[in-house]
Design a protein around this motif. Structure first.
Motif, mmCIF file in Angstrom:
data_model
loop_
_atom_site.group_PDB
_atom_site.id
_atom_site.type_symbol
_atom_site.label_atom_id
_atom_site.label_comp_id
_atom_site.label_asym_id
_atom_site.label_seq_id
_atom_site.Cartn_x
_atom_site.Cartn_y
_atom_site.Cartn_z
ATOM 1 N N GLU A 22 0.544 -1.694 -0.158
ATOM 2 C CA GLU A 22 -0.046 0.271 0.445
ATOM 3 C C GLU A 22 0.697 1.076 -0.073
ATOM 4 O OE1 GLU A 22 0.297 -1.778 3.206
ATOM 5 O OE2 GLU A 22 -0.812 -2.946 1.849
ATOM 6 N N THR A 23 1.792 1.819 -0.155
ATOM 7 C CA THR A 23 3.312 2.531 -0.214
ATOM 8 C C THR A 23 2.718 3.269 -1.123
ATOM 9 O OG1 THR A 23 5.076 0.727 0.920
ATOM 10 C CG2 THR A 23 5.439 3.392 -0.148
ATOM 11 N N PRO A 24 2.714 4.056 -0.677
ATOM 12 C CA PRO A 24 2.073 5.613 -2.184
ATOM 13 C C PRO A 24 2.722 5.765 -2.772
ATOM 14 C CG PRO A 24 2.810 7.167 0.268
ATOM 15 C CD PRO A 24 2.889 5.432 0.463
ATOM 16 N N VAL A 25 2.765 5.178 -3.783
ATOM 17 C CA VAL A 25 3.380 5.155 -4.959
ATOM 18 C C VAL A 25 2.641 6.913 -6.191
ATOM 19 C CG1 VAL A 25 4.384 3.676 -6.714
ATOM 20 C CG2 VAL A 25 4.023 2.645 -5.218
ATOM 21 N N LEU A 26 3.226 7.058 -6.688
ATOM 22 C CA LEU A 26 2.749 8.447 -6.945
ATOM 23 C C LEU A 26 3.630 8.349 -8.455
ATOM 24 C CD1 LEU A 26 3.746 11.026 -4.161
ATOM 25 C CD2 LEU A 26 2.143 9.783 -4.714
ATOM 26 N N ALA A 27 4.407 7.432 -8.618
ATOM 27 C CA ALA A 27 4.636 7.550 -9.814
ATOM 28 C C ALA A 27 5.939 5.380 -10.354
ATOM 29 C CB ALA A 27 5.620 8.733 -10.893
ATOM 30 N N ALA A 28 5.035 5.393 -10.970
ATOM 31 C CA ALA A 28 6.175 3.767 -11.452
ATOM 32 C C ALA A 28 7.016 3.383 -10.243
ATOM 33 C CB ALA A 28 6.863 4.343 -12.800
ATOM 34 N N GLY A 29 6.771 2.887 -9.516
ATOM 35 C CA GLY A 29 7.662 2.192 -8.008
ATOM 36 C C GLY A 29 8.166 3.474 -7.509
ATOM 37 N N LEU A 30 7.355 4.743 -7.091
ATOM 38 C CA LEU A 30 8.638 5.555 -6.647
ATOM 39 C C LEU A 30 7.044 5.908 -5.898
ATOM 40 C CD1 LEU A 30 10.526 7.970 -6.236
ATOM 41 C CD2 LEU A 30 9.548 9.188 -7.817
ATOM 42 N N ASP A 80 9.554 9.308 -14.496
ATOM 43 C CA ASP A 80 7.640 9.358 -15.913
ATOM 44 C C ASP A 80 7.889 11.031 -15.594
ATOM 45 O OD1 ASP A 80 6.010 6.697 -14.468
ATOM 46 O OD2 ASP A 80 7.600 7.027 -15.778
ATOM 47 N N ASP A 81 6.637 11.979 -14.875
ATOM 48 C CA ASP A 81 6.672 13.174 -15.497
ATOM 49 C C ASP A 81 5.924 14.066 -14.186
ATOM 50 O OD1 ASP A 81 6.297 13.302 -18.108
ATOM 51 O OD2 ASP A 81 3.979 12.405 -18.531
ATOM 52 N N ALA A 82 6.204 13.176 -13.089
ATOM 53 C CA ALA A 82 6.397 13.686 -11.615
ATOM 54 C C ALA A 82 7.656 14.038 -11.311
ATOM 55 C CB ALA A 82 5.870 12.046 -10.868
ATOM 56 N N THR A 83 8.155 15.115 -9.980
ATOM 57 C CA THR A 83 8.838 15.863 -9.964
ATOM 58 C C THR A 83 8.613 16.256 -9.003
ATOM 59 O OG1 THR A 83 10.253 17.081 -12.096
ATOM 60 C CG2 THR A 83 10.969 18.006 -10.270
ATOM 61 N N ARG A 84 9.388 15.973 -7.114
ATOM 62 C CA ARG A 84 9.150 15.992 -6.247
ATOM 63 C C ARG A 84 10.944 16.775 -5.367
ATOM 64 N NH1 ARG A 84 4.554 15.186 -2.854
ATOM 65 N NH2 ARG A 84 3.096 14.371 -4.649
ATOM 66 N N HIS A 85 9.920 18.204 -5.141
ATOM 67 C CA HIS A 85 11.459 18.658 -4.315
ATOM 68 C C HIS A 85 11.413 17.855 -2.714
ATOM 69 C CE1 HIS A 85 12.728 23.384 -2.734
ATOM 70 N NE2 HIS A 85 13.747 21.915 -3.319
ATOM 71 N N LEU A 86 12.771 17.980 -2.302
ATOM 72 C CA LEU A 86 12.943 16.876 -1.230
ATOM 73 C C LEU A 86 13.458 17.788 -0.350
ATOM 74 C CD1 LEU A 86 13.216 13.751 -3.034
ATOM 75 C CD2 LEU A 86 11.146 14.685 -1.798
ATOM 76 N N ARG A 87 13.490 18.122 0.887
ATOM 77 C CA ARG A 87 14.328 18.790 1.613
ATOM 78 C C ARG A 87 14.400 18.301 3.161
ATOM 79 N NH1 ARG A 87 9.932 21.982 0.396
ATOM 80 N NH2 ARG A 87 10.518 23.384 -0.750
ATOM 81 N N ALA A 88 15.635 18.332 3.577
ATOM 82 C CA ALA A 88 16.089 17.801 4.741
ATOM 83 C C ALA A 88 15.013 17.439 5.187
ATOM 84 C CB ALA A 88 16.330 19.300 5.787
ATOM 85 N N GLY A 89 14.514 15.916 6.136
ATOM 86 C CA GLY A 89 13.589 16.049 6.700
ATOM 87 C C GLY A 89 13.156 14.333 6.251
ATOM 88 N N ASP A 90 12.951 15.200 4.714
ATOM 89 C CA ASP A 90 11.823 14.259 3.548
ATOM 90 C C ASP A 90 12.408 13.307 3.006
ATOM 91 O OD1 ASP A 90 10.577 16.208 3.773
ATOM 92 O OD2 ASP A 90 11.092 17.358 1.343
ATOM 93 N N GLU A 122 11.897 2.079 -6.482
ATOM 94 C CA GLU A 122 11.682 0.145 -6.129
ATOM 95 C C GLU A 122 12.893 0.433 -7.479
ATOM 96 O OE1 GLU A 122 7.298 -0.573 -5.639
ATOM 97 O OE2 GLU A 122 8.316 -1.216 -7.539
ATOM 98 N N ARG A 123 13.654 -1.135 -7.724
ATOM 99 C CA ARG A 123 14.547 -1.076 -8.640
ATOM 100 C C ARG A 123 14.491 -1.704 -10.191
ATOM 101 N NH1 ARG A 123 16.930 -7.260 -7.460
ATOM 102 N NH2 ARG A 123 14.691 -7.458 -8.140
ATOM 103 N N ASP A 124 15.693 -0.855 -11.001
ATOM 104 C CA ASP A 124 15.079 -0.844 -11.894
ATOM 105 C C ASP A 124 14.315 0.032 -12.332
ATOM 106 O OD1 ASP A 124 17.314 -2.751 -12.524
ATOM 107 O OD2 ASP A 124 15.567 -4.633 -12.124
ATOM 108 N N VAL A 125 14.189 1.237 -11.375
ATOM 109 C CA VAL A 125 12.546 2.766 -12.209
ATOM 110 C C VAL A 125 13.808 3.627 -12.362
ATOM 111 C CG1 VAL A 125 11.492 4.315 -10.733
ATOM 112 C CG2 VAL A 125 10.918 1.934 -9.839
ATOM 113 N N ALA A 126 13.926 4.625 -13.829
ATOM 114 C CA ALA A 126 14.247 4.926 -14.667
ATOM 115 C C ALA A 126 13.757 6.348 -13.275
ATOM 116 C CB ALA A 126 13.862 5.812 -15.624
ATOM 117 N N HIS A 127 14.419 6.982 -13.300
ATOM 118 C CA HIS A 127 14.444 8.824 -12.591
ATOM 119 C C HIS A 127 16.223 9.037 -13.020
ATOM 120 C CE1 HIS A 127 17.116 6.334 -10.184
ATOM 121 N NE2 HIS A 127 17.485 7.204 -9.826
ATOM 122 N N GLY A 128 15.525 10.587 -12.849
ATOM 123 C CA GLY A 128 16.727 12.009 -12.894
ATOM 124 C C GLY A 128 16.752 12.087 -11.483
ATOM 125 N N GLU A 129 17.632 13.204 -11.022
ATOM 126 C CA GLU A 129 18.092 13.352 -9.899
ATOM 127 C C GLU A 129 18.657 14.774 -10.051
ATOM 128 O OE1 GLU A 129 20.042 11.278 -7.407
ATOM 129 O OE2 GLU A 129 19.798 9.868 -8.481
#
Length: 133
Positions: free
Chosen positions: A18-26, A89-99, A104-111
């Motif tokens: 039930e993990t809140p997956v917001l985009a393909a394994g994230l 995918d098309d979801a980008t999240r801004h993460l700060r200290a504490g986030d 998941e393995r093999d999920v394409a992502h950018g940083e």
């Protein structure tokens, strides 16, 4: 089981299937097991006890951008200093200290890392089946 609270959902959600997956394994959120009030040693000990293979503290350079790529391991991580943007995918999240986030393995992502860079505690697990158990 790990409790997550997404940025838009104030009530806890139990991780696992039930993990809140917001985009393909994230999944993003606040993880009570990975708060910044804990030491890296505690984070490392807990992750290893839960079956993660490797736990590191990684400092990313200011302004660094990593285009789409994949890892052959699953990740559970927390930003402890600075900021970053994580895109799947098309979801980008801004993460700060504490986030925190899981990937998941093999999920394409950018940083992309902020002007001051970022420090991230990363727990990696090569066996995805064990991670979800």
């Amino acid at each position: 089981m790990t409790a997550f609270r997404t940025a838009t959902t104030p009530t806890p959600i139990v991780a696992g299937a039930e993990t809140p997956v917001l985009a393909a394994g994230l999944a993003f959120g606040y993880n009570t097991l990975m708060t910044t009030s804990r030491s890296f040693t505690q984070f490392q000990s807990d992750a290893l006890a839960r079956g993660f293979d490797e736990v590191i503290e990684k400092r990313w350079d200011p302004g660094l951008e990593l285009g789409p790529h994949r890892h052959d391991f699953a990740v559970e991580a927390i930003v402890t200093d600075g900021e970053m943007w994580l895109t799947v995918d098309d979801a980008t999240r801004h993460l700060r200290a504490g986030d925190a986030f899981t990937l998941e393995r093999d999920v394409a992502h950018g940083e992309r890392y902020g002007d001051a860079g970022a420090t991230v505690w990363i727990a990696a697990m090569s066996s995805h089946d064990t991670w979800l158990a």
